[in-house]
Design an enzyme around this catalytic site. Structure first.
Site, PDB file in Angstrom:
ATOM      1  N   CYS A  19       3.147  23.152 -33.797  1.00 23.81           N
ATOM      2  CA  CYS A  19       2.778  21.766 -33.471  1.00 23.81           C
ATOM      3  C   CYS A  19       2.337  21.729 -32.013  1.00 23.81           C
ATOM      4  CB  CYS A  19       3.932  20.794 -33.758  1.00 23.81           C
ATOM      5  SG  CYS A  19       5.408  21.049 -32.754  1.00 23.81           S
ATOM      6  N   ARG A  44       8.245  18.518 -34.306  1.00 21.84           N
ATOM      7  CA  ARG A  44       7.909  18.836 -35.701  1.00 21.84           C
ATOM      8  C   ARG A  44       8.119  20.292 -36.086  1.00 21.84           C
ATOM      9  NH1 ARG A  44       2.023  16.444 -35.151  1.00 21.84           N
ATOM     10  NH2 ARG A  44       2.471  17.254 -33.061  1.00 21.84           N
ATOM     11  N   ASP A  86       2.892  12.890 -35.379  1.00 16.73           N
ATOM     12  CA  ASP A  86       3.712  13.187 -34.213  1.00 16.73           C
ATOM     13  C   ASP A  86       4.740  12.068 -34.011  1.00 16.73           C
ATOM     14  OD1 ASP A  86       4.718  13.759 -31.773  1.00 16.73           O
ATOM     15  OD2 ASP A  86       2.789  13.967 -30.759  1.00 16.73           O
TER      16      ASP A  86
HETATM   17  P1  4NP Z   1       5.711  17.947 -31.233  1.00 17.07           P
HETATM   18  O1  4NP Z   1       5.818  16.544 -30.472  1.00 17.07           O
HETATM   19  O2  4NP Z   1       4.285  18.411 -31.077  1.00 17.07           O
HETATM   20  O3  4NP Z   1       6.032  17.595 -32.653  1.00 17.07           O
HETATM   21  O4  4NP Z   1       6.718  18.875 -30.592  1.00 17.07           O
HETATM   22  C1  4NP Z   1       5.413  16.359 -29.150  1.00 17.07           C
HETATM   23  C2  4NP Z   1       6.139  16.882 -28.123  1.00 17.07           C
HETATM   24  C3  4NP Z   1       5.758  16.668 -26.807  1.00 17.07           C
HETATM   25  C4  4NP Z   1       4.626  15.928 -26.538  1.00 17.07           C
HETATM   26  C5  4NP Z   1       3.877  15.399 -27.581  1.00 17.07           C
HETATM   27  C6  4NP Z   1       4.275  15.626 -28.880  1.00 17.07           C
HETATM   28  N1  4NP Z   1       4.241  15.678 -25.184  1.00 17.07           N
HETATM   29  O5  4NP Z   1       3.259  14.946 -24.983  1.00 17.07           O
HETATM   30  O6  4NP Z   1       4.860  16.208 -24.266  1.00 17.07           O
END
Ligand code: 4NP
Length: 151
Positions: free
Chosen positions: A7, A13, A120
């Site tokens: 992800c 995720r 997300d």
């Molecule tokens: P992930 O969620 O991709 O599911 O781990 C996110 C984690 C961090 C960020 C965005 C989405 N961020 O902008 O830091």
């Protein structure tokens, strides 16, 4: 067989996808996860992902975020991405068709339409994390069965 879940941050995720898929496959399968950005490198999963996994009997608290590397496209046999951006980012890292063929969107692999994404939940609330858990649990069951050649 080595499976990588991808992800953006590798804190919401893909840690859930890793924990869920590990629970569905025999111990001789390697399941890991990574992010397309390095911003959260070394961090444990988001507390809300840890909590939702724990509520379903899965411990992901020891995982640590890491960015995907060029070697991952050689090391892993299958690479499952959560959304279209992740998919495009990983495909752009592929050096040949053999690597490109390993990469898929996890919901597409599970039989959903070609642009189906795991949303997300980072900016959302607990219910968004539970919805992601349910989505991944269903998809990982289908994908694990396919991998184990039950279907
Ligand atoms: P992930 O969620 O991709 O599911 O781990 C996110 C984690 C961090 C960020 C965005 C989405 N961020 O902008 O830091």
């Amino acid at each position: 067989m080595k499976i990588l879940m991808v992800c953006l941050g590798n804190i919401c995720r893909s840690p859930l996808a890793e924990g869920i898929m590990k629970a569905k496959l025999p111990k001789n399968f390697v399941v890991d996860s990574a992010g397309t950005i390095s911003q959260h490198e070394g961090e444990h999963p988001d507390a809300r992902s840890i909590e939702v996994a724990k509520n379903h009997g899965i411990d992901i608290s020891e995982q640590k975020s890491r960015p995907i590397t060029a070697e991952d496209l050689d090391t892993f046999d299958r690479i499952f991405c959560m959304d279209l951006n992740n998919y495009q980012d990983v495909v752009s890292m592929a050096k040949n068709d053999a690597q490109r063929k390993k990469i898929a969107m996890i919901l597409v692999e599970a039989g959903e339409h070609a642009e189906a994404e795991v949303p997300d939940p980072y900016w959302g609330d607990k219910d968004d994390f539970e919805a992601v858990y349910q989505m991944l649990d269903k998809a990982c069951s289908i994908v694990a069965d396919k991998i184990l050649d039950k279907k």
